[in-house]
Design a protein around this motif. Structure first.
Motif, PDB file in Angstrom:
ATOM      1  N   GLY A  50       0.668  -1.099  -0.548  1.00 59.83           N
ATOM      2  CA  GLY A  50      -0.288  -0.044  -0.375  1.00 59.83           C
ATOM      3  C   GLY A  50       0.784   1.208   0.080  1.00 59.83           C
ATOM      4  O   GLY A  50       2.081   1.270   1.412  1.00 59.83           O
ATOM      5  N   GLY A 108       3.315   0.832   5.565  1.00 64.53           N
ATOM      6  CA  GLY A 108       4.370   1.515   6.616  1.00 64.53           C
ATOM      7  C   GLY A 108       3.592   1.335   7.780  1.00 64.53           C
ATOM      8  O   GLY A 108       2.176   0.961   7.274  1.00 64.53           O
ATOM      9  N   HIS A 111       3.536   3.955   9.583  1.00 62.87           N
ATOM     10  CA  HIS A 111       2.764   4.791   9.704  1.00 62.87           C
ATOM     11  C   HIS A 111       2.022   6.012   8.494  1.00 62.87           C
ATOM     12  O   HIS A 111       2.826   4.948   7.209  1.00 62.87           O
ATOM     13  CB  HIS A 111       3.002   5.859  10.646  1.00 62.87           C
ATOM     14  N   GLY A 112       1.434   6.793   7.577  1.00 63.05           N
ATOM     15  CA  GLY A 112       1.510   6.854   6.817  1.00 63.05           C
ATOM     16  C   GLY A 112       1.442   8.845   6.605  1.00 63.05           C
ATOM     17  O   GLY A 112       2.148   8.994   7.560  1.00 63.05           O
ATOM     18  N   THR A 165      -5.254   2.660   8.620  1.00 64.10           N
ATOM     19  CA  THR A 165      -4.357   1.672   7.461  1.00 64.10           C
ATOM     20  C   THR A 165      -3.896   0.240   7.614  1.00 64.10           C
ATOM     21  O   THR A 165      -4.521  -0.587   8.088  1.00 64.10           O
ATOM     22  CB  THR A 165      -4.195   1.779   6.597  1.00 64.10           C
TER      23      THR A 165
HETATM   24  P1  AMP Z   1      -1.549   4.600   8.206  1.00 62.99           P
HETATM   25  O1  AMP Z   1      -2.326   3.905   8.688  1.00 62.99           O
HETATM   26  O2  AMP Z   1      -3.005   5.772   7.638  1.00 62.99           O
HETATM   27  O3  AMP Z   1      -1.203   6.163   8.849  1.00 62.99           O
HETATM   28  O4  AMP Z   1      -0.901   4.342   6.687  1.00 62.99           O
HETATM   29  C1  AMP Z   1      -0.378   3.172   7.085  1.00 62.99           C
HETATM   30  C2  AMP Z   1       0.180   2.998   6.045  1.00 62.99           C
HETATM   31  O5  AMP Z   1      -0.392   2.383   5.237  1.00 62.99           O
HETATM   32  C3  AMP Z   1       0.773   3.722   4.978  1.00 62.99           C
HETATM   33  O6  AMP Z   1       2.101   3.991   4.904  1.00 62.99           O
HETATM   34  C4  AMP Z   1       0.890   2.971   3.307  1.00 62.99           C
HETATM   35  O7  AMP Z   1       1.576   1.885   3.486  1.00 62.99           O
HETATM   36  C5  AMP Z   1      -1.125   2.587   4.039  1.00 62.99           C
HETATM   37  N1  AMP Z   1      -1.901   3.628   2.970  1.00 62.99           N
HETATM   38  C6  AMP Z   1      -2.319   4.664   3.862  1.00 62.99           C
HETATM   39  N2  AMP Z   1      -2.524   5.117   2.495  1.00 62.99           N
HETATM   40  C7  AMP Z   1      -3.113   5.083   1.886  1.00 62.99           C
HETATM   41  C8  AMP Z   1      -3.932   4.509   0.972  1.00 62.99           C
HETATM   42  N3  AMP Z   1      -4.283   6.261   0.259  1.00 62.99           N
HETATM   43  N4  AMP Z   1      -2.968   3.836  -0.526  1.00 62.99           N
HETATM   44  C9  AMP Z   1      -2.332   3.041  -0.385  1.00 62.99           C
HETATM   45  N5  AMP Z   1      -1.662   2.690   1.108  1.00 62.99           N
HETATM   46  C10 AMP Z   1      -2.051   3.456   1.999  1.00 62.99           C
END
Ligand code: AMP
Length: 277
Positions: free
Chosen positions: A139, A242, A244-245, A256
């Motif tokens: 992702g 990741g 985090h994002g 995510t």
């Molecule tokens: P988050 O949980 O939003 O902090 O994001 C954690 C990880 O989820 C990111 O580092 C990406 O690997 C993946 N991710 C978050 N947003 C997206 C997106 N819009 N599209 C694809 N992968 C995402």
């Protein structure tokens, strides 16, 4: 009456019990069961109770003897019936055997079979080497964490000889309006522009990371929905995200990453940018 149900597995036997069981029923049933134990060693048993009314006194004694003499020959006993009295009767069998005994309602017949198969499947999984990752999905939200996730995925794919797919979800592309059911697109062209821009960013990212040619998709929807859906479509065996994002480095796992960890049906790797991130 006790009828044997034909079964494919070699360590599971199944019987359908109906009416009130008598000594004569056991006379016919016991030699068959003892033969199966002799042939197959420790067995698991499925007993389907259909219009079952228990045992007469002679049969109750036979049942008790069976439990005592073969106390260690049964691994799991699943009893499937209509609940209530049948459940009570089924669980009466528990003290006489070292087997695990569980009662399932008639509509849980499938669960009963899964439960009986479980020990063999676990044993097979424990001895078989884990299959190499063949399809790895990453992702990508263009954050530094996601970039590191791509690098990790490429390393792993090199090791296992698998393929890496990247996916980016374009979020918030729809306009929610309670008076319409359920959503209406804001501006179709705007979606297309966002998708085109994200595809371009994806191309630039792949170039910049110098990871060779990778497949990628840009899809409309929530990140977790898009990633989980792509994972099913591509028969993914490892999802890499990741930790985090873009939403920054909260102390907890990002939303995510968290959602995917909870809901994915394959392995999930959450990648940290560095030891403190
Ligand atoms: P988050 O949980 O939003 O902090 O994001 C954690 C990880 O989820 C990111 O580092 C990406 O690997 C993946 N991710 C978050 N947003 C997206 C997106 N819009 N599209 C694809 N992968 C995402």
């Amino acid at each position: 009456m006790i009828e044997q149900i034909p079964v494919q597995e070699d360590n599971i036997v199944a019987f359908r019990l109906s009416g009130k069981l008598s000594h004569a029923d056991y006379q016919a049933f016991l030699p068959r069961l003892e033969e199966l134990i002799k042939e197959q060693g420790r067995i698991s048993v499925l007993l389907e109770l259909v219009d079952f009314h228990g045992w007469d006194l002679g049969a109750a004694w036979d049942d008790f003897r069976l439990g005592v003499e073969h106390a260690d020959d049964f691994e799991r006993i699943a009893i499937v019936g209509e609940g209530g009295l049948q459940k009570w009767m089924a669980l009466m069998a528990k003290p006489f055997t070292s087997a695990e005994v569980r009662f399932f309602e008639a509509e849980q017949l499938g669960d009963a079979w899964d439960w009986l198969r479980e020990p063999r499947q676990q044993a097979a999984a424990a001895t078989a080497p884990a299959a190499p990752y063949q399809s790895i999905l990453v992702g990508v939200d263009f954050s530094a964490h996601a970039e590191r996730a791509v690098q990790r995925a490429v390393e792993l794919a090199g090791h296992y000889g698998g393929r890496v797919h990247l996916v980016h979800a374009v979020e918030n592309y729809i306009y929610y309006d309670e008076s319409y059911d359920p959503v209406i697109p804001l501006e179709l062209d705007m979606d297309l522009e966002l998708v085109a821009a994200a595809k371009e960013r994806m191309r630039l990212l792949i170039d910049r990371l110098g990871v060779g040619k990778l497949d990628y998709e840009v899809l409309l929807g929530s990140p977790k929905g898009v990633i989980l859906s792509q994972a099913e479509a591509l028969r993914t065996d490892l999802i890499v995200v990741g930790r985090h994002g873009h939403r920054g480095i909260a102390r907890l796992l990002g939303s995510t990453a968290n959602a995917i960890n909870n809901r994915a049906r394959c392995d999930v790797l959450t990648v940290r940018l560095d030891a403190t991130a």
